[in-house]
Design a protein around this motif. Structure first.
Motif, mmCIF file in Angstrom:
data_model
loop_
_atom_site.group_PDB
_atom_site.id
_atom_site.type_symbol
_atom_site.label_atom_id
_atom_site.label_comp_id
_atom_site.label_asym_id
_atom_site.label_seq_id
_atom_site.Cartn_x
_atom_site.Cartn_y
_atom_site.Cartn_z
ATOM 1 N N TYR A 162 -29.207 -5.088 15.701
ATOM 2 C CA TYR A 162 -28.740 -6.743 15.757
ATOM 3 C C TYR A 162 -28.599 -6.916 17.521
ATOM 4 O O TYR A 162 -28.099 -6.450 18.212
ATOM 5 C CB TYR A 162 -27.044 -6.583 15.512
ATOM 6 C CG TYR A 162 -26.890 -5.835 14.049
ATOM 7 C CD1 TYR A 162 -26.785 -6.355 12.868
ATOM 8 C CD2 TYR A 162 -26.885 -4.422 14.227
ATOM 9 C CE1 TYR A 162 -26.642 -5.587 11.837
ATOM 10 C CE2 TYR A 162 -26.440 -3.763 13.189
ATOM 11 C CZ TYR A 162 -26.427 -4.062 11.975
ATOM 12 O OH TYR A 162 -26.213 -3.532 10.537
ATOM 13 N N GLY A 163 -29.543 -8.106 17.545
ATOM 14 C CA GLY A 163 -30.018 -8.528 18.839
ATOM 15 C C GLY A 163 -29.405 -9.803 18.963
ATOM 16 O O GLY A 163 -29.257 -10.591 18.330
ATOM 17 N N PHE A 197 -33.000 -4.170 26.710
ATOM 18 C CA PHE A 197 -34.493 -4.808 26.788
ATOM 19 C C PHE A 197 -34.463 -6.301 26.491
ATOM 20 O O PHE A 197 -33.674 -7.241 27.055
ATOM 21 C CB PHE A 197 -35.493 -3.936 25.959
ATOM 22 C CG PHE A 197 -35.460 -2.543 26.306
ATOM 23 C CD1 PHE A 197 -36.127 -2.185 27.363
ATOM 24 C CD2 PHE A 197 -34.798 -1.450 25.462
ATOM 25 C CE1 PHE A 197 -36.130 -0.505 27.678
ATOM 26 C CE2 PHE A 197 -34.933 0.001 25.777
ATOM 27 C CZ PHE A 197 -35.714 0.203 26.850
ATOM 28 N N GLY A 198 -35.394 -6.693 25.663
ATOM 29 C CA GLY A 198 -35.504 -8.066 25.297
ATOM 30 C C GLY A 198 -34.639 -8.585 24.310
ATOM 31 O O GLY A 198 -34.405 -9.542 24.259
ATOM 32 N N TYR A 199 -33.629 -7.471 23.757
ATOM 33 C CA TYR A 199 -32.738 -8.069 22.732
ATOM 34 C C TYR A 199 -31.584 -8.611 23.324
ATOM 35 O O TYR A 199 -30.708 -8.884 22.548
ATOM 36 C CB TYR A 199 -32.293 -6.738 21.785
ATOM 37 C CG TYR A 199 -33.323 -6.187 21.051
ATOM 38 C CD1 TYR A 199 -34.283 -6.808 20.015
ATOM 39 C CD2 TYR A 199 -34.431 -5.115 21.602
ATOM 40 C CE1 TYR A 199 -35.320 -6.405 19.413
ATOM 41 C CE2 TYR A 199 -35.303 -4.458 20.773
ATOM 42 C CZ TYR A 199 -35.850 -5.194 19.595
ATOM 43 O OH TYR A 199 -37.026 -4.701 19.150
ATOM 44 N N GLY A 200 -31.432 -8.183 24.716
ATOM 45 C CA GLY A 200 -30.182 -8.651 25.376
ATOM 46 C C GLY A 200 -28.898 -8.107 24.925
ATOM 47 O O GLY A 200 -29.112 -6.853 24.799
ATOM 48 N N GLY A 227 -20.016 -10.040 25.944
ATOM 49 C CA GLY A 227 -18.454 -9.738 25.779
ATOM 50 C C GLY A 227 -18.193 -9.934 24.311
ATOM 51 O O GLY A 227 -16.757 -9.671 24.200
ATOM 52 N N THR A 228 -19.045 -9.730 23.265
ATOM 53 C CA THR A 228 -18.322 -10.061 21.963
ATOM 54 C C THR A 228 -18.504 -8.833 21.394
ATOM 55 O O THR A 228 -17.956 -8.658 20.195
ATOM 56 C CB THR A 228 -19.083 -10.996 21.109
ATOM 57 O OG1 THR A 228 -20.316 -10.859 21.184
ATOM 58 C CG2 THR A 228 -18.748 -12.242 21.870
ATOM 59 N N ARG A 229 -19.167 -7.721 21.733
ATOM 60 C CA ARG A 229 -19.264 -6.458 21.215
ATOM 61 C C ARG A 229 -18.114 -5.898 20.765
ATOM 62 O O ARG A 229 -17.348 -5.539 21.779
ATOM 63 C CB ARG A 229 -20.201 -5.303 21.929
ATOM 64 C CG ARG A 229 -21.708 -5.774 22.199
ATOM 65 C CD ARG A 229 -22.323 -4.812 23.078
ATOM 66 N NE ARG A 229 -21.703 -4.926 24.522
ATOM 67 C CZ ARG A 229 -21.324 -3.735 24.979
ATOM 68 N NH1 ARG A 229 -21.242 -2.524 24.242
ATOM 69 N NH2 ARG A 229 -20.741 -3.790 26.121
ATOM 70 N N GLU A 258 -24.843 -4.573 26.550
ATOM 71 C CA GLU A 258 -24.752 -5.489 27.258
ATOM 72 C C GLU A 258 -26.321 -6.333 27.572
ATOM 73 O O GLU A 258 -26.607 -7.506 27.533
ATOM 74 C CB GLU A 258 -24.067 -6.020 28.261
ATOM 75 C CG GLU A 258 -22.446 -5.894 27.781
ATOM 76 C CD GLU A 258 -21.900 -7.263 27.035
ATOM 77 O OE1 GLU A 258 -22.100 -8.127 27.499
ATOM 78 O OE2 GLU A 258 -21.739 -6.761 25.978
ATOM 79 N N SER A 259 -27.121 -5.295 27.686
ATOM 80 C CA SER A 259 -28.712 -5.446 28.178
ATOM 81 C C SER A 259 -29.778 -4.483 27.592
ATOM 82 O O SER A 259 -29.734 -3.465 28.293
ATOM 83 C CB SER A 259 -28.643 -5.683 29.815
ATOM 84 O OG SER A 259 -30.013 -6.136 30.095
#
Length: 273
Positions: A215-216, A194-197, A221-223, A191-192
């Motif tokens: 895929y960033g 680095f900068g990819y969120g 909550g959609t993974r 869910e986090s």
């Protein structure tokens, strides 16, 4: 003492038969003999007449109908083993039992739901709107080891690989479904990241080469995949979002071949089925 004189019958006088007093026994012999004779005669008549009557009763022939047999002997039970017509076939009648009716209703309802979901997916893909959680089993178009990570026609490319950017930004409405471009093992699902969120990284082997796809900026909550999970090409993995270092909803898509970055859009154009 005076001598008693017994009168005697004159000679030649016929002797009269004397009747024995009741209880002497001989008077009852004749009636019993008559009863015995009548009983024997009755038994003889019965023995002769009954077989004749039995033989006189007609034997049912092959052509005798059930009605005739019932009329001749109303007390007998007739089982007609061949009285039924041709056997019924399953296809000649419809389901009537409660279980069959409920099963039929369930099948029709499932078909209706599937048709509605397919129609909603087509509308969502063409309009760019978000896809509901009920459509998570959608797969990308085409076939082969490499697929497009977004539905065709649902995105535009704002920028791609450069000295300051490691991948391609595929701009699409938030909630657009994201698919695994390659099959393999999920190395990162976070869910986090680095900068990819919200991001997912999948490691694959294609044509004997090690391929890694990232895929960033996906929506929180959609993974739909977890670390260590094996995925197939075109499998749903999440939805487009705007998390991490992002300015507007888009998918940041990276491709590494044997550890080196390659330009993602050209790579997809050459390899995607």
């Amino acid at each position: 003492m005076a001598e008693e004189i017994v009168p005697t019958e004159p000679a030649g006088t016929p002797k009269l038969s004397r009747r024995r007093a009741p209880g002497g026994g001989r008077s009852s012999v004749k009636p019993m003999r008559t009863v015995a004779i009548l009983g024997a005669v009755g038994a003889l008549v019965a023995g002769v007449a009954l077989p004749a009557l039995a033989s006189a009763k007609p034997t049912p022939s092959a052509a005798t109908t059930l009605q005739q047999m019932a009329f001749d002997d109303a007390q007998s039970l007739v089982v007609a083993s061949e009285a039924t017509s041709a056997p019924l076939e399953r296809g000649s009648y419809s389901a009537t039992t409660p279980d069959e009716i409920e099963k039929k209703k369930a099948e029709e309802a499932a078909k209706a739901r599937a048709a509605a979901a397919a129609a909603a997916a087509r509308v969502a893909s063409s309009s760019g709107s978000s896809i509901s959680d009920a459509d998570l089993q959608l797969i990308s178009a085409g076939s082969g080891a490499v697929r497009s990570p977004l539905p065709q026609g649902s995105y535009s490319v704002s920028r791609t690989l450069s000295a300051s950017h490691n991948g391609a930004d595929m701009v699409a409405p938030a909630g657009t479904p994201i698919f695994a471009a390659t099959g393999g093992v999920v190395r990162i699902s976070s869910e986090s990241h680095f900068g990819y969120g919200v991001a997912v990284v999948i490691d694959s082997v294609i044509g004997g080469q090690r391929v890694s796809t990232l895929y960033g900026h996906m929506t929180n909550g959609t993974r739909a995949v977890q670390t260590g999970q094996t995925v197939e090409p075109g499998q749903f993995i999440g939805k487009v979002g705007n998390t991490g270092h992002s300015f507007g909803a888009h998918l940041h898509f990276e491709v590494k071949v044997n550890g080196s970055l390659v330009e993602p859009i050209g790579w997809l154009r050459v390899n995607a089925g």
